[in-house]
Scaffold this motif. Structure first.
Motif, PDB file in Angstrom:
ATOM      1  N   ALA A  25      -6.283  71.962  92.145  1.00 57.21           N
ATOM      2  CA  ALA A  25      -6.623  72.565  93.367  1.00 57.21           C
ATOM      3  C   ALA A  25      -5.540  73.168  94.212  1.00 57.21           C
ATOM      4  N   ASP A  26      -4.256  72.678  93.744  1.00 59.52           N
ATOM      5  CA  ASP A  26      -3.178  73.239  94.273  1.00 59.52           C
ATOM      6  C   ASP A  26      -2.666  74.758  93.791  1.00 59.52           C
ATOM      7  N   GLY A  27      -3.008  75.013  92.566  1.00 60.09           N
ATOM      8  CA  GLY A  27      -2.818  76.292  91.968  1.00 60.09           C
ATOM      9  C   GLY A  27      -2.063  76.027  91.022  1.00 60.09           C
ATOM     10  N   GLN A  28      -1.737  74.717  90.594  1.00 54.38           N
ATOM     11  CA  GLN A  28      -0.655  74.497  89.411  1.00 54.38           C
ATOM     12  C   GLN A  28      -1.331  74.579  88.038  1.00 54.38           C
ATOM     13  N   VAL A  29      -0.664  75.062  87.225  1.00 59.72           N
ATOM     14  CA  VAL A  29      -1.218  75.420  85.613  1.00 59.72           C
ATOM     15  C   VAL A  29      -0.656  74.575  84.703  1.00 59.72           C
ATOM     16  N   PHE A  30      -1.626  74.142  84.075  1.00 64.11           N
ATOM     17  CA  PHE A  30      -1.377  73.248  82.915  1.00 64.11           C
ATOM     18  C   PHE A  30      -1.691  73.897  81.662  1.00 64.11           C
ATOM     19  N   TRP A  31      -0.821  73.792  80.537  1.00 64.84           N
ATOM     20  CA  TRP A  31      -0.997  74.202  79.361  1.00 64.84           C
ATOM     21  C   TRP A  31      -1.230  73.094  78.419  1.00 64.84           C
ATOM     22  N   ASN A  32      -2.400  72.888  78.005  1.00 64.54           N
ATOM     23  CA  ASN A  32      -2.736  71.761  77.092  1.00 64.54           C
ATOM     24  C   ASN A  32      -1.889  70.230  77.674  1.00 64.54           C
TER      25      ASN A  32
ATOM     26  N   GLU B 122       0.584  70.054  79.804  1.00 61.20           N
ATOM     27  CA  GLU B 122       1.841  70.330  80.392  1.00 61.20           C
ATOM     28  C   GLU B 122       1.915  71.306  81.416  1.00 61.20           C
ATOM     29  N   LEU B 123       2.807  70.946  82.648  1.00 64.59           N
ATOM     30  CA  LEU B 123       2.718  72.078  83.637  1.00 64.59           C
ATOM     31  C   LEU B 123       3.463  72.761  83.349  1.00 64.59           C
ATOM     32  N   MET B 124       3.268  74.177  83.812  1.00 67.45           N
ATOM     33  CA  MET B 124       3.708  75.511  83.576  1.00 67.45           C
ATOM     34  C   MET B 124       4.086  76.085  84.766  1.00 67.45           C
ATOM     35  N   ASN B 125       5.262  77.041  84.806  1.00 66.50           N
ATOM     36  CA  ASN B 125       5.630  77.875  85.927  1.00 66.50           C
ATOM     37  C   ASN B 125       4.888  79.526  85.376  1.00 66.50           C
ATOM     38  N   ASP B 126       5.003  80.522  86.144  1.00 64.22           N
ATOM     39  CA  ASP B 126       4.540  81.501  85.974  1.00 64.22           C
ATOM     40  C   ASP B 126       5.319  82.371  84.801  1.00 64.22           C
ATOM     41  N   ALA B 127       6.414  82.183  84.884  1.00 65.61           N
ATOM     42  CA  ALA B 127       7.369  82.886  83.305  1.00 65.61           C
ATOM     43  C   ALA B 127       6.934  82.076  82.230  1.00 65.61           C
TER      44      ALA B 127
ATOM     45  N   SER C 215       5.103  83.561  78.671  1.00 63.64           N
ATOM     46  CA  SER C 215       5.829  83.661  77.291  1.00 63.64           C
ATOM     47  C   SER C 215       4.853  82.808  76.411  1.00 63.64           C
ATOM     48  N   ARG C 216       4.229  81.467  76.978  1.00 61.24           N
ATOM     49  CA  ARG C 216       3.483  81.110  75.982  1.00 61.24           C
ATOM     50  C   ARG C 216       2.240  81.905  75.410  1.00 61.24           C
ATOM     51  N   ILE C 217       1.521  82.567  76.647  1.00 63.86           N
ATOM     52  CA  ILE C 217       0.511  83.567  76.195  1.00 63.86           C
ATOM     53  C   ILE C 217       0.880  84.693  75.245  1.00 63.86           C
ATOM     54  N   ALA C 218       2.316  84.946  75.191  1.00 64.81           N
ATOM     55  CA  ALA C 218       2.608  86.069  74.312  1.00 64.81           C
ATOM     56  C   ALA C 218       2.660  85.447  73.051  1.00 64.81           C
ATOM     57  N   ASP C 219       3.427  84.379  72.861  1.00 60.92           N
ATOM     58  CA  ASP C 219       3.619  83.758  71.784  1.00 60.92           C
ATOM     59  C   ASP C 219       2.161  83.226  70.940  1.00 60.92           C
ATOM     60  N   ALA C 220       1.037  82.692  71.872  1.00 60.02           N
ATOM     61  CA  ALA C 220      -0.301  82.590  71.205  1.00 60.02           C
ATOM     62  C   ALA C 220      -0.982  83.641  70.724  1.00 60.02           C
ATOM     63  N   ALA C 221      -0.851  84.920  71.281  1.00 58.30           N
ATOM     64  CA  ALA C 221      -1.479  86.236  71.064  1.00 58.30           C
ATOM     65  C   ALA C 221      -0.941  86.563  69.711  1.00 58.30           C
ATOM     66  N   LYS C 222       0.297  86.340  69.225  1.00 59.49           N
ATOM     67  CA  LYS C 222       0.734  86.612  68.123  1.00 59.49           C
ATOM     68  C   LYS C 222       0.283  85.764  66.871  1.00 59.49           C
ATOM     69  N   VAL C 223      -0.531  84.683  66.981  1.00 59.19           N
ATOM     70  CA  VAL C 223      -0.902  83.716  66.134  1.00 59.19           C
ATOM     71  C   VAL C 223      -2.163  84.496  65.245  1.00 59.19           C
ATOM     72  N   THR C 224      -2.308  84.229  64.120  1.00 53.77           N
ATOM     73  CA  THR C 224      -3.464  84.582  63.211  1.00 53.77           C
ATOM     74  C   THR C 224      -4.063  83.373  62.809  1.00 53.77           C
TER      75      THR C 224
ATOM     76  N   GLN D 113      -5.305  85.495  88.666  1.00 54.84           N
ATOM     77  CA  GLN D 113      -3.999  85.791  88.067  1.00 54.84           C
ATOM     78  C   GLN D 113      -3.693  85.264  86.642  1.00 54.84           C
ATOM     79  N   VAL D 114      -4.135  84.246  86.484  1.00 52.32           N
ATOM     80  CA  VAL D 114      -4.061  83.556  85.237  1.00 52.32           C
ATOM     81  C   VAL D 114      -4.884  84.416  84.146  1.00 52.32           C
ATOM     82  N   MET D 115      -6.186  84.939  84.505  1.00 59.45           N
ATOM     83  CA  MET D 115      -6.936  85.738  83.709  1.00 59.45           C
ATOM     84  C   MET D 115      -6.216  87.046  83.252  1.00 59.45           C
ATOM     85  N   SER D 116      -5.690  87.595  84.297  1.00 59.09           N
ATOM     86  CA  SER D 116      -5.098  88.788  84.175  1.00 59.09           C
ATOM     87  C   SER D 116      -3.686  88.554  82.992  1.00 59.09           C
ATOM     88  N   ALA D 117      -2.738  87.554  83.256  1.00 52.74           N
ATOM     89  CA  ALA D 117      -1.802  87.172  82.654  1.00 52.74           C
ATOM     90  C   ALA D 117      -2.302  87.159  81.169  1.00 52.74           C
TER      91      ALA D 117
END
Length: 136
Positions: free
Chosen positions: A68-75, A77-82, A86-95, A115-119
């Motif tokens: 509700a506060d706008g904090q993003v968690f990757w599996n 784990e708390l993430m900032n925008d940067a 980088s995690r999204i870019a790394d995940a996009a390279k996986v086949t 914003q998260v969808m756009s990223a």
């Protein structure tokens, strides 16, 4: 009215002559009797058997949660925008490319979700799904 008579009597005969109908039905019956065994004819083949199974690799799923506060968690784990970019870019390279499951709290602002969808789209992830809770 008799066949072959030359009388001038115009007798009206309302009966239908069924002889041609019976002849046609007998011809059709004979045709079906001849063609049905031909349609059921099959060639028996002894085909080889293979015991292989398709090698389907299921893509990894990434659970991306927004509270509700706008904090993003990757599996979890708390993430900032940067770090998120980088995690999204790394995940996009996986086949095969992983699926992104987006969990958002009910009171999360739509702007943060957008914003998260756009990223994710800018990072190259193409499979994204929204996970919702069913009402109790």
């Amino acid at each position: 009215m008799a066949m072959g008579s030359l009388s001038d009597e115009d007798d009206f005969n309302p009966e239908i002559n069924t002889t041609p109908l019976v002849d046609v039905m007998l011809v059709l019956l004979i045709i079906f009797i001849i063609t049905i065994p031909v349609m059921n004819h099959a060639v028996k083949l002894d085909l080889p058997r293979a015991a292989s199974q398709p090698n389907e690799v299921k893509p990894e799923t990434i659970s991306l949660s927004i509270d509700a506060d706008g904090q993003v968690f990757w599996n979890g784990e708390l993430m900032n925008d940067a770090d998120l970019a980088s995690r999204i870019a790394d995940a996009a390279k996986v086949t095969p490319q992983p699926e992104l499951h987006l969990h958002a709290a009910r009171t999360t602002q739509y702007e943060k979700v957008a914003q998260v969808m756009s990223a994710a789209q800018a990072g190259g992830l193409s499979k994204m799904g929204f996970v919702t809770e069913t009402p109790k």
